[in-house]
Design a protein around this motif. Structure first.
Motif, mmCIF file in Angstrom:
data_model
loop_
_atom_site.group_PDB
_atom_site.id
_atom_site.type_symbol
_atom_site.label_atom_id
_atom_site.label_comp_id
_atom_site.label_asym_id
_atom_site.label_seq_id
_atom_site.Cartn_x
_atom_site.Cartn_y
_atom_site.Cartn_z
ATOM 1 N N ARG A 1 -12.340 -10.851 -31.109
ATOM 2 C CA ARG A 1 -11.894 -9.627 -31.775
ATOM 3 C C ARG A 1 -11.040 -9.952 -32.997
ATOM 4 O O ARG A 1 -11.176 -9.348 -34.046
ATOM 5 N N ALA A 2 -10.126 -10.929 -32.812
ATOM 6 C CA ALA A 2 -9.220 -11.284 -33.903
ATOM 7 C C ALA A 2 -10.018 -11.765 -35.107
ATOM 8 O O ALA A 2 -9.737 -11.402 -36.245
ATOM 9 N N LYS A 3 -11.062 -12.539 -34.822
ATOM 10 C CA LYS A 3 -11.895 -13.077 -35.884
ATOM 11 C C LYS A 3 -12.521 -11.942 -36.705
ATOM 12 O O LYS A 3 -12.544 -11.983 -37.931
ATOM 13 N N VAL A 4 -13.005 -10.937 -35.988
ATOM 14 C CA VAL A 4 -13.636 -9.811 -36.672
ATOM 15 C C VAL A 4 -12.618 -9.091 -37.553
ATOM 16 O O VAL A 4 -12.888 -8.765 -38.706
ATOM 17 N N ARG A 5 -11.413 -8.857 -36.989
ATOM 18 C CA ARG A 5 -10.406 -8.141 -37.764
ATOM 19 C C ARG A 5 -10.036 -8.916 -39.013
ATOM 20 O O ARG A 5 -9.872 -8.362 -40.095
ATOM 21 N N LEU A 6 -9.912 -10.241 -38.855
ATOM 22 C CA LEU A 6 -9.523 -11.059 -39.995
ATOM 23 C C LEU A 6 -10.641 -11.130 -41.037
ATOM 24 O O LEU A 6 -10.389 -11.364 -42.210
ATOM 25 N N ALA A 7 -11.868 -10.917 -40.576
ATOM 26 C CA ALA A 7 -12.999 -10.991 -41.501
ATOM 27 C C ALA A 7 -12.927 -9.891 -42.556
ATOM 28 O O ALA A 7 -13.368 -10.068 -43.678
ATOM 29 N N TYR A 8 -12.357 -8.757 -42.173
ATOM 30 C CA TYR A 8 -12.172 -7.678 -43.155
ATOM 31 C C TYR A 8 -10.846 -7.908 -43.858
ATOM 32 O O TYR A 8 -9.877 -7.199 -43.613
ATOM 33 N N ARG A 9 -10.805 -8.902 -44.731
ATOM 34 C CA ARG A 9 -9.523 -9.364 -45.262
ATOM 35 C C ARG A 9 -8.793 -8.283 -46.051
ATOM 36 O O ARG A 9 -7.609 -8.076 -45.898
ATOM 37 N N ASP B 1 -9.024 -5.051 -45.894
ATOM 38 C CA ASP B 1 -8.578 -4.033 -44.968
ATOM 39 C C ASP B 1 -7.306 -4.484 -44.251
ATOM 40 O O ASP B 1 -6.314 -3.770 -44.149
ATOM 41 N N PHE B 2 -7.364 -5.728 -43.794
ATOM 42 C CA PHE B 2 -6.247 -6.323 -43.072
ATOM 43 C C PHE B 2 -4.984 -6.315 -43.916
ATOM 44 O O PHE B 2 -3.932 -5.834 -43.515
ATOM 45 N N ALA B 3 -5.127 -6.823 -45.153
ATOM 46 C CA ALA B 3 -3.966 -6.939 -46.030
ATOM 47 C C ALA B 3 -3.371 -5.565 -46.330
ATOM 48 O O ALA B 3 -2.162 -5.362 -46.271
ATOM 49 N N LEU B 4 -4.258 -4.607 -46.588
ATOM 50 C CA LEU B 4 -3.810 -3.267 -46.941
ATOM 51 C C LEU B 4 -3.036 -2.623 -45.784
ATOM 52 O O LEU B 4 -1.963 -2.057 -45.963
ATOM 53 N N HIS B 5 -3.604 -2.754 -44.599
ATOM 54 C CA HIS B 5 -2.977 -2.188 -43.403
ATOM 55 C C HIS B 5 -1.608 -2.824 -43.167
ATOM 56 O O HIS B 5 -0.605 -2.147 -42.954
ATOM 57 N N ALA B 6 -1.580 -4.170 -43.248
ATOM 58 C CA ALA B 6 -0.324 -4.891 -43.016
ATOM 59 C C ALA B 6 0.724 -4.478 -44.044
ATOM 60 O O ALA B 6 1.883 -4.230 -43.714
ATOM 61 N N LEU B 7 0.292 -4.364 -45.299
ATOM 62 C CA LEU B 7 1.201 -3.996 -46.378
ATOM 63 C C LEU B 7 1.771 -2.593 -46.152
ATOM 64 O O LEU B 7 2.969 -2.368 -46.282
ATOM 65 N N GLY B 8 0.901 -1.681 -45.774
ATOM 66 C CA GLY B 8 1.320 -0.309 -45.520
ATOM 67 C C GLY B 8 2.391 -0.239 -44.445
ATOM 68 O O GLY B 8 3.422 0.411 -44.606
ATOM 69 N N ASP B 9 2.135 -0.958 -43.362
ATOM 70 C CA ASP B 9 3.093 -0.940 -42.252
ATOM 71 C C ASP B 9 4.426 -1.570 -42.644
ATOM 72 O O ASP B 9 5.497 -1.091 -42.266
ATOM 73 N N LEU B 10 4.337 -2.653 -43.412
ATOM 74 C CA LEU B 10 5.563 -3.306 -43.857
ATOM 75 C C LEU B 10 6.373 -2.390 -44.770
ATOM 76 O O LEU B 10 7.595 -2.353 -44.714
ATOM 77 N N LEU B 11 5.651 -1.640 -45.581
ATOM 78 C CA LEU B 11 6.300 -0.722 -46.507
ATOM 79 C C LEU B 11 7.102 0.321 -45.740
ATOM 80 O O LEU B 11 8.262 0.594 -46.045
ATOM 81 N N VAL B 12 6.475 0.893 -44.721
ATOM 82 C CA VAL B 12 7.141 1.911 -43.900
ATOM 83 C C VAL B 12 8.395 1.326 -43.255
ATOM 84 O O VAL B 12 9.484 1.911 -43.289
ATOM 85 N N ALA B 13 8.233 0.114 -42.689
ATOM 86 C CA ALA B 13 9.382 -0.531 -42.046
ATOM 87 C C ALA B 13 10.450 -0.878 -43.080
ATOM 88 O O ALA B 13 11.647 -0.744 -42.829
ATOM 89 N N GLY B 14 10.001 -1.290 -44.267
ATOM 90 C CA GLY B 14 10.918 -1.688 -45.327
ATOM 91 C C GLY B 14 11.776 -0.527 -45.806
ATOM 92 O O GLY B 14 12.972 -0.676 -46.041
ATOM 93 N N ILE B 15 11.164 0.650 -45.908
ATOM 94 C CA ILE B 15 11.903 1.841 -46.348
ATOM 95 C C ILE B 15 13.068 2.116 -45.407
ATOM 96 O O ILE B 15 14.179 2.435 -45.830
ATOM 97 N N ALA B 16 12.819 1.921 -44.108
ATOM 98 C CA ALA B 16 13.876 2.139 -43.120
ATOM 99 C C ALA B 16 15.042 1.181 -43.355
ATOM 100 O O ALA B 16 16.202 1.563 -43.236
ATOM 101 N N ILE B 17 14.690 -0.062 -43.710
ATOM 102 C CA ILE B 17 15.761 -1.041 -43.941
ATOM 103 C C ILE B 17 16.579 -0.671 -45.182
ATOM 104 O O ILE B 17 17.810 -0.710 -45.159
ATOM 105 N N VAL B 18 15.877 -0.288 -46.224
ATOM 106 C CA VAL B 18 16.562 0.136 -47.448
ATOM 107 C C VAL B 18 17.517 1.287 -47.138
ATOM 108 O O VAL B 18 18.666 1.308 -47.591
ATOM 109 N N PHE B 19 17.032 2.198 -46.299
ATOM 110 C CA PHE B 19 17.862 3.333 -45.900
ATOM 111 C C PHE B 19 19.128 2.859 -45.177
ATOM 112 O O PHE B 19 20.241 3.284 -45.473
ATOM 113 N N LEU B 20 18.935 1.935 -44.224
ATOM 114 C CA LEU B 20 20.077 1.408 -43.472
ATOM 115 C C LEU B 20 21.095 0.745 -44.401
ATOM 116 O O LEU B 20 22.299 1.003 -44.323
#
Lengths: 331, 294
Positions: free
Chosen positions: B47-55, B57-76
């Motif tokens: 499964r991991a191999k398949v997910r990583l194959a859509y590079r 998609d993977f990067a975009l998703h990871a970036l989006g999630d990091l952004l959301v988490a990052g905003i919280a830190i900036v707020f703190l």
């Protein structure tokens, strides 16, 4: 006995959705629904090595029966044993010994390449590497799947996908195979290959096969035994020959006449014969049972009184016969 | 015609004499796994191999999630640049608590994303049939099918927050260091157990799967000190939706707050108990599965 079903029954509580917003809100607070019986007191015994064709109209309970036998659905009541196991309770043990193909949807992972899905299934079903290689070679020979192995499942055409699905269901060489409308929507060539492989596995490996289909040609090609089911009840259980027999052995004589048909002369000609005539423009269609009346006798009686120009005798095909049979049963 | 037309597509499979060594199909199948765990790992790797194959998609998703988490830190950070304490909680303390919550939540999303797919994909569309036809635990199959490595960066972010907080906190004892992974993992189990429990509703009522979405939203409270909330909410987060166990109770032990010591002590029990119980109930609920299109 490989499969033993006794008084097997499955009901579903069905909700008929109410209309509109207020209906949707009221639906939220509704508990029980109406009981709908999908399978009603089914008794069935299947010996190892049999190929049994399940036929019946849509909603007859074929799929529900298969789903209970594969362990996907729990029976509402009655007993069911497959290979000595209760499919639903001993599901994991049970599914090791069966292969299942649904014509309507794939069992492969959508985003894996075919060979990756096969590898994974071989791992899940603990197939030894040497056996696995042999199976792949067999499937390539019989189904021509070699060129498809590197493609992702989502890019396969229906015919390609079904061949791969069948192969996937057979990787672990299950002694019992369930095929739920396996050739629906496939072209003649793919149908033939699938049927040939199934017949071969039955012949050479003794695989028991339970097949549901609408395609009666498929039943005739594969199944020595036919089970006719409707409203979850068995209407007939026998050979294809018996099925034909029970369904009537009806024939149709189509007679073309010179000029207009004279109804008086026609009824005089048919006096005392067990036959029902239908009149159409310049044509008479006569239905009769092979056991009750011989075609030459009928033709003789007709040509004695009417100016016959041409005639033909047709056997009623099994598809029509089944449809008529259901009509009679429901009436 | 046949053999030549086949050779166009690839190697000819039929001609090789049987028994010859070599991998006819180029399949990397190594034979059955030696253990159940080995099989699950192989499944997960696929499964991991398949997910990583859509590079992309993977990067975009990871970036989006990091952004959301990052905003919280900036707020703190911006919040604490104006006020040194909130109800006696300092910036490093909040950062540590937040980091623990982030690690557990991140891991939860890596491993249990399948809970979100359960209703629509498996119950309403009927993919549960496929899962049930394999001799493997159905719950495990669904989770592995939706293994979500894209959220691993969130886990790293959480660990970074913990690291960032450490200089401003009193030193931890050896026992505290050793127990930290346990608390983090059991935090995952608290979240997974609670949401698994609510996912059982899908077997009873046919809906589109918003119930666990709502419950998950409530889990956001796990990153805040419990005592800033009114009493009823505190009780809710302890006894009903026990999200205070994800990070707050264990974190309070690390931060030297003794009034919640009991909560920290029982956190592993709550996590394991809740998850095991929820899994049991899920298995019971599965019996009510009614495959669509009978």
């Amino acid at each position: 006995m490989l499969i033993e079903a006794h008084q097997l029954r499955r009901t579903f509580s069905s909700f008929e959705r109410r209309q509109g917003l207020s209906g949707a809100v009221r639906d939220l607070f509704r508990t029980g629904g109406q009981e709908r019986v999908a399978v009603e007191g089914l008794d069935l015994r299947v010996r190892p090595g049999e190929v049994v064709g399940f036929i019946g109209p849509n909603g007859a309970g074929k799929s529900t029966t298969i789903k209970m036998m594969t362990g996907v659905l729990a029976p509402s009541s009655g007993t069911l044993r497959v290979g000595g196991l209760e499919p639903h309770r001993q599901r994991q043990e049970h599914v090791r010994r069966i292969g299942v193909v649904y014509g309507q949807r794939t069992q492969l992972w959508w985003d894996l390449a075919v060979i990756e899905a096969f590898d994974l299934l071989a791992g899940i079903f603990e197939v030894p590497a040497a056996v696995y290689r042999q199976r792949l070679e067999l499937f390539d020979r019989e189904l021509g799947i070699g060129p498809l192995l590197r493609q992702p499942v989502r890019e396969l055409s229906l015919g390609q996908r079904m061949r791969c699905d069948l192969a996937a269901a057979l990787i672990h060489a299950p002694p019992l195979l369930f095929l739920d409308e396996p050739t629906i929507g496939l072209d003649v060539e793919v149908k033939r290959r699938i049927r040939e492989l199934v017949a071969r596995l039955n012949r050479e490996e003794g695989t028991t096969v339970l097949l549901t289909t609408h395609d009666l040609a498929e039943v005739e090609a594969l199944c020595p035994r036919v089970v006719l089911i409707d409203h979850g009840r068995i209407l007939l259980d026998g050979s294809v020959g018996e099925l034909r027999e029970r369904l009537g052995g009806w024939r149709r004589l189509v007679v073309e006449l010179e000029g207009e048909v004279d109804p008086g002369a026609l009824s005089a000609a048919l006096e005392g014969l067990p036959v029902t005539p239908t009149l159409t423009a310049g044509q008479v269609e006569l239905r009769f049972r092979r056991s009750e009346l011989s075609a030459p006798l009928l033709i003789q009686a007709l040509s004695a009184r009417l100016p016959v120009r041409d005639l033909s005798v047709e056997e009623e095909d099994i598809e029509e016969a089944v449809a008529r049979f259901y009509g009679e049963q429901r009436a | 015609m046949r053999p030549s037309s086949r050779s166009v597509h690839g190697p000819s499979f039929g001609r090789r004499p049987a028994g010859q060594p070599g991998d006819t199909f180029g399949s990397g199948y190594p034979g059955p796994a030696r253990s159940r765990l080995g099989l699950w790992l192989r499944y997960a790797a696929m499964r991991a191999k398949v997910r990583l194959a859509y590079r992309g998609d993977f990067a975009l998703h990871a970036l989006g999630d990091l952004l959301v988490a990052g905003i919280a830190i900036v707020f703190l950070v911006s919040l604490f640049s104006h006020i040194p304490h909130i109800r006696g909680w300092s910036f490093p303390e909040i950062l540590f608590l937040w980091g623990m919550g982030e690690v557990s939540t991140g891991l939860f999303f890596v491993l249990f994303q399948g809970l979100w797919a359960l209703n629509q994909q498996y119950l309403l569309r009927g993919e549960m049939d496929r899962v049930l036809l394999r001799p493997l635990d159905p719950y495990g199959q669904i989770m592995v099918d939706h293994l979500n490595l894209e959220d691993l960066p969130i886990v790293l972010l959480g660990l970074a927050m913990i690291g960032w907080a450490l200089p401003g906190l009193p030193a931890f004892s050896l026992a505290q260091w050793l127990l930290l992974p346990l608390f983090l993992l059991c935090g995952v189990l608290v979240l997974a157990g609670t949401l698994t429990l609510f996912s059982c509703l899908g077997f009873l009522i046919h809906h589109r799967g918003t119930a666990i979405g709502v419950v998950y939203q409530a889990s956001a409270f796990n990153r805040y000190p419990l005592d800033i909330f009114p009493r009823p909410l505190q009780r809710l987060l302890t006894f009903v939706l026990p999200f205070a166990f994800i990070a707050f109770f264990p974190a309070s032990w690390y931060l030297g707050r003794t009034e919640w010591l009991l909560g920290a002590a029982v956190q592993p029990l709550v996590g394991v108990g809740l998850f095991v119980g929820a899994r049991w109930l899920w298995g019971r609920a599965l019996r009510r599965y009614r495959s669509p299109g009978s």
